[in-house]
Design an enzyme around this catalytic site. Structure first.
Site, PDB file in Angstrom:
ATOM      1  N   ALA A  92       6.522  -0.106  14.596  1.00  0.00           N
ATOM      2  CA  ALA A  92       8.173  -0.396  14.437  1.00  0.00           C
ATOM      3  C   ALA A  92       8.000  -0.978  13.058  1.00  0.00           C
ATOM      4  CB  ALA A  92       8.525  -1.852  14.692  1.00  0.00           C
ATOM      5  N   GLY A  93       7.210   0.099  12.355  1.00  0.00           N
ATOM      6  CA  GLY A  93       6.730  -0.039  10.623  1.00  0.00           C
ATOM      7  C   GLY A  93       6.061  -1.471  10.385  1.00  0.00           C
TER       8      GLY A  93
ATOM      9  N   GLY B 239       2.485  -1.636  11.227  1.00  0.00           N
ATOM     10  CA  GLY B 239       2.084  -1.640  10.571  1.00  0.00           C
ATOM     11  C   GLY B 239       0.733  -1.395  12.491  1.00  0.00           C
ATOM     12  N   SER B 240       0.663  -1.541  13.986  1.00  0.00           N
ATOM     13  CA  SER B 240       1.068  -1.687  14.865  1.00  0.00           C
ATOM     14  C   SER B 240      -0.813  -0.768  15.609  1.00  0.00           C
ATOM     15  CB  SER B 240       1.495  -1.777  15.348  1.00  0.00           C
ATOM     16  OG  SER B 240       2.214  -0.532  16.278  1.00  0.00           O
ATOM     17  N   SER B 241      -0.515   0.315  15.298  1.00  0.00           N
ATOM     18  CA  SER B 241      -1.473   1.245  15.088  1.00  0.00           C
ATOM     19  C   SER B 241      -2.906   0.884  14.302  1.00  0.00           C
ATOM     20  CB  SER B 241      -0.865   3.349  15.114  1.00  0.00           C
ATOM     21  OG  SER B 241      -0.716   2.753  14.260  1.00  0.00           O
ATOM     22  N   ALA B 242      -2.240   1.217  13.095  1.00  0.00           N
ATOM     23  CA  ALA B 242      -3.419   0.608  12.490  1.00  0.00           C
ATOM     24  C   ALA B 242      -4.614  -0.897  12.501  1.00  0.00           C
ATOM     25  CB  ALA B 242      -3.688   0.658  10.959  1.00  0.00           C
TER      26      ALA B 242
ATOM     27  N   ASP C  99      -2.105   2.273   5.603  1.00  0.00           N
ATOM     28  CA  ASP C  99      -1.743   0.433   6.962  1.00  0.00           C
ATOM     29  C   ASP C  99      -4.176   0.839   6.984  1.00  0.00           C
ATOM     30  OD1 ASP C  99       0.307   2.303   6.623  1.00  0.00           O
ATOM     31  OD2 ASP C  99       0.121   2.566   8.445  1.00  0.00           O
TER      32      ASP C  99
END
Ligand code: MEV
Length: 338
Positions: A115-116, A118-121, A164
């Site tokens: 969603a912008g 930075g969840s994956s980072a 990120d």
């Protein structure tokens, strides 16, 4: 068992352009992903994910995550979460020189996926740190940020910058241009986030901008103009007193730059109807400026407003599922239980 958390982020300026070496200024926010890593006696990886703003799941595999047994959850959710966790484990195994290390991994996150924010980072940074610490081989923060970047780069087929992962590792505001990554002392900024409940596909969105940039000189100029906005924003931040609340004048000037930045991102095709609606709702509520944050396509906008008006207005805006004030996370990656 080792527990580590890492923050999500919003982009004050510069997403997408940062992929081509232009500077960007992401700021870590107090929404965190927490990863627990426990070494196993075998070489299996068992991943349990909770609170990924979707239903949780648990998967166990040996070798590659593609070998996992069939389980009853959406393929895209598994792909999104598993790809990053697996890349984090590969980096940790490599860093600790333990290619067959197995882990039980639990991921808990209050950062919505894709969603912008930075969840994956955050998952990758916390995952590598938890797993290397669990193996008794903690990394210094620069190496952790570098390995987290490489993990994201692999999962996103080369469509990733260091922004990120560096921001999530270090916390606070950072400035990233190519391989040059620095922390920035900034005044406190009154961030408000609006979330449409959706997500964008970062790889696809980055590829779309790449294609425009390759086909049209004016699209390349648009990317370069985003870099100019960041440079302007940086000099405003550098002239401000880092230990206080940002002045109204500074917020006003940064907001104006955010508005231009959003317009250019929109021209590059990475905004969406719901993101534009939230951006306009924020501006009409009196925000100094508003823009999408992250890859776009859906997800979140970030606005600057020291009053409660923007948050309140977003809460009543059709298409906005959640609105909240985001505090700068001054701490980046953090050991919760050694
Ligand atoms: C995604 O959060 C930000 C992008 O600039 C991609 C990246 O920098 O890796 C779109």
């Amino acid at each position: 068992m080792t527990v580590v958390s890492a923050p999500g982020k919003v982009y004050l300026f510069g997403e997408h352009a940062v992929v081509y070496g232009e500077p960007a200024v992401p700021c870590a926010i107090e929404k965190r992903a927490t990863v627990t890593a426990t070494p196993r006696a075998d070489d299996h990886i068992r991943v349990e994910a909770r609170d990924l703003s979707l239903d949780g799941f648990a998967v166990e595999y040996a070798g590659s995550p593609e070998d996992r047994p069939d389980i009853d959850v959406s393929e895209s959710l598994i792909e999104a979460a598993m790809g990053y966790v697996d890349a984090a484990v590969r980096q940790a195994r490599d860093a600790a020189d333990e290619p067959n290390a197995g882990f039980d991994i639990t991921v808990e996150s209050d950062i919505p996926l894709g969603a912008g924010l930075g969840s994956s980072a955050a998952v990758v940074v916390a995952g590598i740190d938890a797993a290397t610490r669990a193996l008794g081989e903690p990394l210094d923060r620069r190496e952790l940020a570098d390995r987290a970047y490489r993990a994201e780069y692999d999962v996103q087929d080369g469509q990733a910058s260091r922004a990120d992962t560096f921001c999530s590792t270090m916390g606070g505001a950072v400035r990233v241009a190519g391989d040059d990554c620095r922390t920035l002392a900034t005044p406190k900024l009154p961030f408000v986030v609006g979330f449409d409940g959706g997500a964008g596909d970062t790889g696809e969105l980055v590829a779309g901008v790449r294609s425009l940039r390759e086909r049209y000189d004016f699209a390349a100029d648009t990317v370069a103009a985003i870099g100019d906005i960041v440079a302007e924003g940086e000099s405003l931040l550098a002239a401000a007193d880092a230990d206080s609340e940002a002045s109204d004048a500074l917020v006003g000037e940064l907001g104006e730059l955010m508005n231009i930045n959003h317009g250019l991102l929109s021209a590059l095709g990475v905004s969406s109807r719901s993101l534009d609606t939230m951006v306009w709702a924020a501006r009409e509520a009196g925000a100094a400026g508003a823009k999408l944050t992250g890859a776009g396509g859906g997800g979140c906008i970030v606005a600057l407003d020291s009053t409660e008006e923007t948050k309140r207005s977003l809460q009543y805006t059709p298409g906005c599922e959640e609105a909240f004030r985001a505090r700068l996370a001054t701490e980046g990656v953090r050991v919760e239980e050694p």
